[in-house]
Enzyme design. Sequence first.
Site, PDB file in Angstrom:
ATOM      1  N   SER A  29       0.823  -1.215   0.000  1.00 56.49           N
ATOM      2  CA  SER A  29       0.000   0.000   0.000  1.00 56.49           C
ATOM      3  C   SER A  29       0.854   1.261   0.000  1.00 56.49           C
ATOM      4  O   SER A  29       1.918   1.307   0.607  1.00 56.49           O
ATOM      5  CB  SER A  29      -0.880   0.036   1.250  1.00 56.49           C
ATOM      6  OG  SER A  29      -1.683  -1.095   1.317  1.00 56.49           O
TER       7      SER A  29
ATOM      8  N   SER B 135       2.155  -3.365   8.358  1.00 59.66           N
ATOM      9  CA  SER B 135       2.153  -4.140   9.605  1.00 59.66           C
ATOM     10  C   SER B 135       3.514  -4.810   9.766  1.00 59.66           C
ATOM     11  O   SER B 135       4.091  -5.297   8.783  1.00 59.66           O
ATOM     12  CB  SER B 135       1.073  -5.229   9.558  1.00 59.66           C
ATOM     13  OG  SER B 135      -0.165  -4.679   9.210  1.00 59.66           O
TER      14      SER B 135
ATOM     15  N   GLU C  66      -3.436 -13.932   0.844  1.00 60.79           N
ATOM     16  CA  GLU C  66      -3.686 -13.064   1.999  1.00 60.79           C
ATOM     17  C   GLU C  66      -5.117 -13.257   2.490  1.00 60.79           C
ATOM     18  O   GLU C  66      -5.358 -13.412   3.677  1.00 60.79           O
ATOM     19  CB  GLU C  66      -3.465 -11.602   1.599  1.00 60.79           C
ATOM     20  CG  GLU C  66      -3.784 -10.612   2.706  1.00 60.79           C
ATOM     21  CD  GLU C  66      -3.331  -9.189   2.405  1.00 60.79           C
ATOM     22  OE1 GLU C  66      -3.067  -8.880   1.229  1.00 60.79           O
ATOM     23  OE2 GLU C  66      -3.229  -8.399   3.353  1.00 60.79           O
TER      24      GLU C  66
HETATM   25  C1  LIG Z   1      -4.866  -2.955  10.259  1.00 59.76           C
HETATM   26  C2  LIG Z   1      -4.340  -2.764   8.863  1.00 59.76           C
HETATM   27  C3  LIG Z   1      -3.170  -3.396   8.493  1.00 59.76           C
HETATM   28  C4  LIG Z   1      -2.654  -3.224   7.197  1.00 59.76           C
HETATM   29  N1  LIG Z   1      -1.472  -3.839   6.877  1.00 59.76           N
HETATM   30  C5  LIG Z   1      -0.928  -3.637   5.650  1.00 59.76           C
HETATM   31  C6  LIG Z   1       0.351  -4.188   5.329  1.00 59.76           C
HETATM   32  O1  LIG Z   1       0.980  -4.879   6.140  1.00 59.76           O
HETATM   33  N2  LIG Z   1       0.885  -3.946   4.120  1.00 59.76           N
HETATM   34  C7  LIG Z   1       0.231  -3.203   3.179  1.00 59.76           C
HETATM   35  O2  LIG Z   1       0.767  -3.053   2.086  1.00 59.76           O
HETATM   36  N3  LIG Z   1      -0.986  -2.634   3.454  1.00 59.76           N
HETATM   37  C8  LIG Z   1      -1.568  -2.836   4.665  1.00 59.76           C
HETATM   38  N4  LIG Z   1      -2.787  -2.255   4.980  1.00 59.76           N
HETATM   39  C9  LIG Z   1      -3.411  -1.378   3.974  1.00 59.76           C
HETATM   40  C10 LIG Z   1      -4.679  -1.897   3.362  1.00 59.76           C
HETATM   41  O3  LIG Z   1      -4.418  -2.982   2.506  1.00 59.76           O
HETATM   42  C11 LIG Z   1      -5.332  -0.705   2.620  1.00 59.76           C
HETATM   43  O4  LIG Z   1      -5.702   0.229   3.611  1.00 59.76           O
HETATM   44  C12 LIG Z   1      -6.533  -1.118   1.820  1.00 59.76           C
HETATM   45  O5  LIG Z   1      -6.141  -1.859   0.691  1.00 59.76           O
HETATM   46  C13 LIG Z   1      -7.399   0.061   1.384  1.00 59.76           C
HETATM   47  O6  LIG Z   1      -6.679   1.012   0.711  1.00 59.76           O
HETATM   48  P1  LIG Z   1      -6.776   2.585   1.124  1.00 59.76           P
HETATM   49  O7  LIG Z   1      -6.589   2.673   2.603  1.00 59.76           O
HETATM   50  O8  LIG Z   1      -5.825   3.318   0.235  1.00 59.76           O
HETATM   51  O9  LIG Z   1      -8.262   3.005   0.811  1.00 59.76           O
HETATM   52  P2  LIG Z   1      -8.887   3.466  -0.569  1.00 59.76           P
HETATM   53  O10 LIG Z   1      -8.508   2.506  -1.628  1.00 59.76           O
HETATM   54  O11 LIG Z   1      -8.568   4.909  -0.778  1.00 59.76           O
HETATM   55  O12 LIG Z   1     -10.431   3.294  -0.295  1.00 59.76           O
HETATM   56  C14 LIG Z   1     -11.222   4.232   0.439  1.00 59.76           C
HETATM   57  C15 LIG Z   1     -12.673   3.726   0.416  1.00 59.76           C
HETATM   58  O13 LIG Z   1     -13.183   3.687  -0.921  1.00 59.76           O
HETATM   59  C16 LIG Z   1     -13.624   2.380  -1.252  1.00 59.76           C
HETATM   60  N5  LIG Z   1     -13.336   2.059  -2.659  1.00 59.76           N
HETATM   61  C17 LIG Z   1     -12.151   2.263  -3.313  1.00 59.76           C
HETATM   62  N6  LIG Z   1     -12.240   1.795  -4.584  1.00 59.76           N
HETATM   63  C18 LIG Z   1     -13.506   1.290  -4.736  1.00 59.76           C
HETATM   64  C19 LIG Z   1     -14.217   0.660  -5.809  1.00 59.76           C
HETATM   65  N7  LIG Z   1     -13.633   0.453  -6.983  1.00 59.76           N
HETATM   66  N8  LIG Z   1     -15.491   0.268  -5.590  1.00 59.76           N
HETATM   67  C20 LIG Z   1     -16.113   0.464  -4.378  1.00 59.76           C
HETATM   68  N9  LIG Z   1     -15.496   1.077  -3.328  1.00 59.76           N
HETATM   69  C21 LIG Z   1     -14.210   1.469  -3.499  1.00 59.76           C
HETATM   70  C22 LIG Z   1     -12.847   1.463  -0.332  1.00 59.76           C
HETATM   71  O14 LIG Z   1     -13.451   0.231  -0.162  1.00 59.76           O
HETATM   72  C23 LIG Z   1     -12.801   2.288   0.947  1.00 59.76           C
HETATM   73  O15 LIG Z   1     -13.983   2.148   1.692  1.00 59.76           O
HETATM   74  C24 LIG Z   1      -3.334  -2.411   6.263  1.00 59.76           C
HETATM   75  C25 LIG Z   1      -4.532  -1.755   6.638  1.00 59.76           C
HETATM   76  C26 LIG Z   1      -5.030  -1.922   7.927  1.00 59.76           C
HETATM   77  C27 LIG Z   1      -6.300  -1.213   8.292  1.00 59.76           C
END
Ligand SMILES: Cc1cc2nc3c(=O)[nH]c(=O)nc-3n(C[C@H](O)[C@H](O)[C@H](O)COP(=O)(O)OP(=O)(O)OC[C@H]3O[C@@H](n4cnc5c(N)ncnc54)[C@H](O)[C@@H]3O)c2cc1C
Length: 395
Positions: A116, A148, A231
């Site tokens: 991410s 993480s 995953e």
């Molecule tokens: C506890 C925790 C641990 C994590 N650990 C890791 C890790 O170890 N390594 C790592 O790389 N990442 C990690 N992550 C990151 C996680 O994978 C991302 O937060 C996640 O993929 C969402 O991306 P974003 O936060 O950029 O949200 P965004 O992609 O910006 O999304 C924001 C909102 O819009 C919605 N949305 C976006 N696109 C669409 C679509 N096409 N259709 C419908 N809705 C949509 C999403 O569902 C969400 O509700 C972790 C996250 C958490 C909370």
Amino acid sequence: MGSVSAADVRGRVEALLAGWDPGAEPGEFLRARFDAGLAWVHFPVGLGGLDAPRALQAVVNAELGAAGAPDNDPRRIGIGLGMAAPTILAYGTPEQKARFLRPLWTGEEVWCQLFSEPGAGSDLAGLGTRAVRDGDGWVVDGQKVWTSSAHTARWAILIARTDPDVPKHRGITYFVCDMTDPGVEVRPLRQITGEAEFNEVFLTGVRIPDAHRLGAVGDGWRVAQATLMNERVAIGGGASVPRESGMIGPVAATWRERPELRTPELHDRLLRLWVDSEVARLTAERVRQQMAAGTPGPEGSGLKLSLARLNQQLSGLEVELLGEQGLRYGDWSMVRPQSVDFYGRDAGYRYLRAKGNSIEGGTSEILRNIVAERVLGLPAEPRNDKDAAWKDLPR
Ligand SMILES: Cc1cc2nc3c(=O)[nH]c(=O)nc-3n(C[C@H](O)[C@H](O)[C@H](O)COP(=O)(O)OP(=O)(O)OC[C@H]3O[C@@H](n4cnc5c(N)ncnc54)[C@H](O)[C@@H]3O)c2cc1C
């Protein structure tokens, strides 16, 4: 595969226990277990396995558990076990497999996942971290987020853009990054629980040898798909679990032990969630059996979606059931945990930490899209950025 029987596996466990004292130093025992092919029995011989059916792992685990053998602490090393290992097995060179799999499995080397970015989460293929070829290696610059375990990790699985001139899915390459290298900076991020279980990771001029590339140049998206599928299964699947495992466990226990907290309305909600938990548990069993027969599919996404919803509903019910006591949250001091401890903590912690379940490992909205498209066969979301070069996309 398939010629190894439960009796063969039991014989190997006996031989291991005859040669190694399970009460001795855990590292020694775990290394011997890996070398005996009893780490993950479905892996190839020489890489911790026996080329045996995956279902026989349960036999090994039960026998070694009964003998009091040490655990490799899957919660602390979950990213390595659940995501890095199957990806390395599928795409790694013989040298990479020989170097990484054994210390990954024994827990001597912790792994994290540098996927991410601040501008690329659900749209992961839009990522901007650059890897530029330099002699026999690559130079990486960029920023990752929500990583993480980066604070405990020795290695990371990393995806970076190696060609900005082609459409976004085609210009990505997959690497193994040494977290101790100069240019890797890990900064804690505090969560709603007050803990810092994850991090921002800044990569500045980090040199990665080409020998640490996983898969072909430009093929990183395909390699990343293997990681992401695993995953979801790692989050939702795992070992066979008994009834009332998971978040329903503490709630049902409180219900039984504290009759004075009960109301008819809470009783009705608990019963419904108990049934949903049982459905999820049996679905997990089905996913496990499908995995034993082949590769993970979209069912893993469906399961991860159900478990995220259930964890949030159940932890919410638990807080309500406990009333004022449920609102108490003991300690806001900064902690850098090595794993997520859902059950060793109180209800307030479970309630807050479960919020992340519908984000980590793919958000619930994205998983619904996967189920809609790949399970129900509904039309796909329009993708007008499919053929444009990544460098020309608006951001
Ligand atoms: C506890 C925790 C641990 C994590 N650990 C890791 C890790 O170890 N390594 C790592 O790389 N990442 C990690 N992550 C990151 C996680 O994978 C991302 O937060 C996640 O993929 C969402 O991306 P974003 O936060 O950029 O949200 P965004 O992609 O910006 O999304 C924001 C909102 O819009 C919605 N949305 C976006 N696109 C669409 C679509 N096409 N259709 C419908 N809705 C949509 C999403 O569902 C969400 O509700 C972790 C996250 C958490 C909370």
